[in-house]
Design an enzyme around this catalytic site. Structure first.
Site, PDB file in Angstrom:
ATOM      1  N   SER A 114     102.320  63.148 -20.422  1.00  0.00           N
ATOM      2  CA  SER A 114     102.408  63.468 -18.999  1.00  0.00           C
ATOM      3  C   SER A 114     101.830  64.819 -18.617  1.00  0.00           C
ATOM      4  O   SER A 114     101.410  65.004 -17.469  1.00  0.00           O
ATOM      5  CB  SER A 114     103.871  63.411 -18.550  1.00  0.00           C
ATOM      6  OG  SER A 114     104.665  64.346 -19.264  1.00  0.00           O
ATOM      7  N   LYS A 162     107.829  55.846 -11.248  1.00  0.00           N
ATOM      8  CA  LYS A 162     106.513  56.447 -11.045  1.00  0.00           C
ATOM      9  C   LYS A 162     105.622  55.471 -10.277  1.00  0.00           C
ATOM     10  O   LYS A 162     105.675  55.420  -9.056  1.00  0.00           O
ATOM     11  CB  LYS A 162     105.945  56.894 -12.387  1.00  0.00           C
ATOM     12  CG  LYS A 162     106.784  58.027 -12.993  1.00  0.00           C
ATOM     13  CD  LYS A 162     106.316  58.467 -14.339  1.00  0.00           C
ATOM     14  CE  LYS A 162     107.051  59.710 -14.803  1.00  0.00           C
ATOM     15  NZ  LYS A 162     108.522  59.621 -14.803  1.00  0.00           N
ATOM     16  N   HIS A 218     104.029  56.755 -17.981  1.00  0.00           N
ATOM     17  CA  HIS A 218     102.852  57.076 -17.166  1.00  0.00           C
ATOM     18  C   HIS A 218     101.716  56.073 -17.371  1.00  0.00           C
ATOM     19  O   HIS A 218     100.599  56.310 -16.908  1.00  0.00           O
ATOM     20  CB  HIS A 218     102.368  58.492 -17.474  1.00  0.00           C
ATOM     21  CG  HIS A 218     103.273  59.555 -16.944  1.00  0.00           C
ATOM     22  ND1 HIS A 218     103.126  60.106 -15.691  1.00  0.00           N
ATOM     23  CD2 HIS A 218     104.359  60.163 -17.493  1.00  0.00           C
ATOM     24  CE1 HIS A 218     104.068  61.012 -15.487  1.00  0.00           C
ATOM     25  NE2 HIS A 218     104.830  61.060 -16.572  1.00  0.00           N
TER      26      HIS A 218
END
Length: 391
Positions: free
Chosen positions: A179, A238, A207
């Site tokens: 990340s 996310k 991610h």
């Protein structure tokens, strides 16, 4: 309790004390903070779904039917039909036999790692730059943790060789996308090594979901490793724009976690509005890949133009764009001046990243327009030149 005030003061003196800003608007490409609109390059809202009308409508409809809170842990009375439907849909989306839903991505790591390798004779192989949730989950296990140098397959092989004859269970855990740097784990090589040394594999795809793979199906799909990675761990906070965590794999794995993992046994189930919004996000992702393609177009453009200006964007291979500054105080000054110019991009420093690598992490979204990107590049350039970061 006086140690707290002393440590806070020490953080301030070292330039490690951060300003936590409050948003006065929904999450989006532009947000309102302290009475002004600023371009948002801070959030993990990769696909712009946090405030998507379809998610909001689904939540409103489902709350009327199912209410808000689950009222119990999953194993007692907290499993409602929407929980089961979301698990089925997530497993299908990921190309796995089954999936288990937990409260967050952090909880997903806490559910998987100490449950699979709980004992003192067990071993965990962990990438040196793994996320804090992986590190904390490893600490909750009694297993010995063996760190290998970041994405260094030679070092990993050496450590696997050194422990080949060790007793107990063995698990390798790695982030899929790291990340802070935006680089991608060397998952095909990791899988081959773990197969050779009889080690279970787990990847935290926080991610990667909504970013990598066909239509955002993640790193396992990206490398076409379906059925070869034992556990896919992920977050719905996310790219999905909501909240929740997931672990996917074989039906046996999920059944085992359902009856053994402490976040499932001792913490109430995900709320029904979260479940509803995640189902709507899945609908959008499964319809087409327009948002994923737009995310990559925006990320490639921003990263390319910032590199041309002379910024150090590190080793990123994804839309995550770090601008590595160096010292924490310099990064914080850069962030503050960006904010005054109308761009919200937070400085990230130790302990989140190693000392001397403080940075601005620009998080692009599919919701950003061409005009937004033009403004971002111009603002980074003006502030960077003024502070002597670029010429």
């Amino acid at each position: 309790m006086s140690f707290m005030a002393r440590e806070i003061e020490a953080m301030k003196e070292a330039g490690l004390y951060g300003t936590i800003r409050t948003l006065d608007s929904p999450q989006g490409a532009w947000v309102s903070i302290e009475g002004r609109n600023v371009l948002n390059l801070c959030s993990n809202n990769y696909l712009g779904l946090c405030n998507h009308p379809r998610l909001a409508e689904k939540v409103k409809d489902d709350v009327d039917v199912w209410g808000v809170g689950p009222g119990a842990v999953r194993t007692i009375a907290g499993t409602l039909r929407p929980h089961v439907e979301l698990e089925r849909r997530l497993a299908s989306f990921k190309g796995a036999e089954a999936a288990i839903l937990v409260q967050s991505g952090f909880c997903a790591n806490l559910a998987v790692i100490p449950t699979l390798v709980p004992g003192e004779e067990d071993l965990i192989y962990s990438d040196a730059l793994n996320h804090a949730s992986i590190i904390d989950a490893c600490r909750l296990s009694k297993a010995r943790v063996i760190r290998y140098e970041h994405s260094d397959m030679d070092d990993l092989r050496r450590k696997l060789e050194e422990t080949r004859g060790a007793r107990g269970r063995k698990l390798l855990i790695t982030d899929g996308v790291f990340s802070m740097d935006g680089d991608i784990a060397r998952l095909p090589e990791i899988v081959r090594l773990c197969r050779d040394f009889d080690v279970m594999t787990a990847v935290d795809d926080a991610h990667g979901e909504g970013v990598l793979g066909r239509g955002g199906r993640g790193i396992v799909d990206h490398f076409d490793l379906h059925g070869q990675v034992d556990v896919e761990i992920g977050t719905l906070s996310k790219a999905f724009g909501v909240m929740g965590g997931v672990a996917a794999g074989s039906a046996t794995l999920v059944d085992y976690l359902r009856h053994k993992a402490r976040p499932n046994l001792f913490s109430s189930a995900l709320t029904l509005p979260d479940v509803a919004a995640n189902l709507a996000a899945l609908d959008i992702l499964e319809e087409d890949d327009r948002l994923v393609r737009r995310l990559w177009q925006n990320g490639n453009r921003l990263k390319g133009e910032l590199k041309e200006l002379g910024f150090d964007t590190g080793r990123s291979e994804t839309p995550i764009t770090p601008l590595i500054i160096g010292e924490a105080a310099d990064a914080k000054r850069f962030s503050a001046e960006l904010f005054e110019a109308g761009l919200f991009a937070t400085a990230i420093a130790f302990p989140t990243v190693p000392r001397g690598t403080a940075r601005i992490r620009a998080m692009i979204s599919a919701a950003h327009s061409d005009d937004d990107l033009r403004f971002a590049v111009e603002t980074f350039a003006a502030v960077g030149r003024r502070l002597g970061i670029i010429r």
